[in-house]
Scaffold this active site. Structure first.
Site, mmCIF file in Angstrom:
data_model
loop_
_atom_site.group_PDB
_atom_site.id
_atom_site.type_symbol
_atom_site.label_atom_id
_atom_site.label_comp_id
_atom_site.label_asym_id
_atom_site.label_seq_id
_atom_site.Cartn_x
_atom_site.Cartn_y
_atom_site.Cartn_z
ATOM 1 N N THR A 41 2.108 2.296 7.187
ATOM 2 C CA THR A 41 1.207 3.424 6.907
ATOM 3 C C THR A 41 -0.169 2.949 6.445
ATOM 4 O O THR A 41 -0.312 1.853 5.884
ATOM 5 C CB THR A 41 1.850 4.304 5.812
ATOM 6 O OG1 THR A 41 0.892 5.241 5.331
ATOM 7 C CG2 THR A 41 2.313 3.477 4.614
ATOM 8 N N ASP A 42 -1.160 3.824 6.622
ATOM 9 C CA ASP A 42 -2.503 3.521 6.116
ATOM 10 C C ASP A 42 -2.542 3.542 4.584
ATOM 11 O O ASP A 42 -3.479 3.030 3.972
ATOM 12 C CB ASP A 42 -3.532 4.521 6.665
ATOM 13 C CG ASP A 42 -3.216 5.984 6.375
ATOM 14 O OD1 ASP A 42 -2.166 6.269 5.755
ATOM 15 O OD2 ASP A 42 -4.029 6.853 6.774
ATOM 16 N N GLU A 43 -1.512 4.142 3.965
ATOM 17 C CA GLU A 43 -1.562 4.306 2.506
ATOM 18 C C GLU A 43 -1.473 2.979 1.756
ATOM 19 O O GLU A 43 -1.737 2.937 0.556
ATOM 20 C CB GLU A 43 -0.439 5.227 2.051
ATOM 21 C CG GLU A 43 -0.559 6.589 2.655
ATOM 22 C CD GLU A 43 0.212 7.633 1.892
ATOM 23 O OE1 GLU A 43 0.742 7.327 0.814
ATOM 24 O OE2 GLU A 43 0.270 8.759 2.391
ATOM 25 N N TYR A 59 5.604 5.383 -3.292
ATOM 26 C CA TYR A 59 5.864 5.302 -1.841
ATOM 27 C C TYR A 59 4.973 4.245 -1.191
ATOM 28 O O TYR A 59 5.443 3.338 -0.503
ATOM 29 C CB TYR A 59 5.630 6.663 -1.171
ATOM 30 C CG TYR A 59 5.451 6.553 0.330
ATOM 31 C CD1 TYR A 59 6.499 6.154 1.149
ATOM 32 C CD2 TYR A 59 4.212 6.812 0.938
ATOM 33 C CE1 TYR A 59 6.342 6.014 2.526
ATOM 34 C CE2 TYR A 59 4.040 6.688 2.312
ATOM 35 C CZ TYR A 59 5.099 6.284 3.096
ATOM 36 O OH TYR A 59 4.935 6.142 4.463
ATOM 37 N N LYS A 101 5.903 0.622 0.633
ATOM 38 C CA LYS A 101 5.562 0.273 2.022
ATOM 39 C C LYS A 101 4.700 -0.994 2.042
ATOM 40 O O LYS A 101 4.862 -1.847 2.918
ATOM 41 C CB LYS A 101 4.824 1.432 2.704
ATOM 42 C CG LYS A 101 5.677 2.649 3.001
ATOM 43 C CD LYS A 101 6.806 2.399 3.981
ATOM 44 C CE LYS A 101 6.334 2.140 5.397
ATOM 45 N NZ LYS A 101 7.501 2.074 6.347
#
Ligand code: NAD
Ligand code: DAU
Length: 336
Positions: A121-123, A148, A152
């Site tokens: 993810t970009d997060e 979260y 990741k």
């Protein structure tokens, strides 16, 4: 035939990946492993179950993962706990599945010398200021905000370490916010669509100035396939469709408009603690090196993708209706 193991194939992106693959890549024989958590739904695959092998199981089950990895050629790893709000209330499942589960996949891939694609993810990059003109690139340093995104980020670091130390054949993609059919109704876009279909006002966290770089799930999955076919081993690819021009408030207003409500038929609710402000993706590497081209880009593309998603939730109310009251009751406890 190439045998492909899809982890998390009963979830939102994973099930869309299975459908996309059956339609566009008949050269693959698919096996899914999915724990069927609250977010997994075998019905997402009900029309294609006889064409695939479906294993109900946990990626933290070392022996099961070892067996399935040994029997396949390629592993596409989607399985994860995926919802930020849940990670703020109960982080442990995120550490177990996203970090420990990924570790078991990596060890099995190493033992059996298989090809892995890790979906991320970009997060992991944290967020940008609203007035920052920059976008995330493959070189942006990691700076995750929530349990979260930290889990990741941890999984991405494990993959990179296994590439460097053990020379496994792996690639990583970091993608922005997906939307489309089969997305759990806890997530922003399907929550608002199903709110309107249930005559509940859409719920906007805080001021709604936050920006997400929305991408249709089929565009994400076409990128994953291209990386499987042509991606450079050990490399990371940013996936985004240049939709970082709309904030959450504008997305809610657009959904209201497309669904025949006044554009102000929504309400503000409590903000998310630590809420990331802006994500924006620079996917030039994927486009120039691998020739990727998303279908649902800019304002018109986003409108078309949202309309198709609204049509899907409208036509498939049996898929979400039984869950709706439970999801909303949980949010209500948080003032959201
Ligand atoms: P999802 O929550 O809809 O689906 C996750 C699936 O994984 C579910 O079917 C669940 O049952 C399964 N699962 C969870 N724990 C498991 C375990 N221990 N063992 C086996 N299966 C397990 O998530 P999603 O939105 O489809 O996201 C899929 C992947 O894509 C995740 O890795 C996520 O981080 C990543 N991603 C998501 C987005 C997005 O916008 N949704 C964007 C970029 C990346
Ligand atoms: O950026 C990629 C990430 O996108 C993925 O890694 C995650 O798995 C996925 O869940 C998603 O994370 P977000 O937290 O950005 O998505 P979510 O749908 O929860 O929220 C999107 C934005 O909408 C966010 O700014 C919070 C806001 N929001 C969310 C809900 C559920 C609202 O304003 N109202 C809501 O009811």
């Amino acid at each position: 035939m190439t045998k492909i193991l899809v982890t998390g194939g009963a979830g939102f992106i994973g099930s869309n990946f299975v459908h996309y693959t059956l339609k566009n890549h008949p050269e693959y024989k698919i096996t899914v492993i999915d724990k069927l958590t609250y977010a997994g739904n075998q019905d997402n695959l009900k029309e294609v179950l006889e064409k695939i092998d479906f294993v109900t199981g946990d990626i933290c089950d070392k022996d099961l993962v070892d067996k399935l990895v040994s029997e396949n050629d390629i592993i596409v790893h989607f399985a994860a706990e995926s919802h930020n709000d849940n990670s703020l209330n109960d982080p442990l499942p995120f550490i177990n599945t996203n970090v420990v589960g990924t570790f078991h996949i990596l060890e099995a891939v190493r033992r059996h010398d298989k090809r892995l694609h890790h979906v991320s993810t970009d997060e992991v990059f944290g967020d940008l200021e609203l007035d920052d003109p920059n976008r995330f690139t493959e070189e942006t340093p990691y700076n995750p905000s929530s349990p979260y995104s930290a889990s990741k980020a941890g999984s991405d670091h494990l993959v990179r370490a296994w590439v460097r130390s053990f020379n496994i054949k792996a690639t990583i993609s970091n993608c922005s916010n997906n939307y489309g059919p089969y997305q759990h109704i806890e997530k922003f876009i399907p929550r608002q669509i199903t709110n309107i279909l249930s005559d509940i006002k859409p719920k906007l966290y805080g001021t709604g100035e936050q920006v997400r770089d929305w991408i249709h799930v089929d565009d994400h999955n076409s990128a994953v396939h291209l990386i499987l076919e042509k991606g450079r081993l050990g490399d990371t690819y940013i996936v985004g469709a240049d939709n970082d021009h709309v904030n959450n408030k504008q997305v809610i207003e657009l959904i209201c408009e497309l669904m025949g409500k006044g554009s102000d038929w929504y309400e503000h609710v409590n903000d998310r603690p630590g809420h990331d402000m802006r994500y924006a993706m620079d996917s030039r590497k994927l486009r120039s090196e691998l020739g990727w081209q998303p279908q649902y880009t800019d304002q018109e593309g986003m409108r078309a993708g949202l309309q198709a998603t609204i049509d899907w939730y409208t036509a498939n109310d049996e898929w979400w209706k039984t869950e709706k009251a439970k999801v909303e009751a949980k949010y209500a406890q948080q003032g959201q």
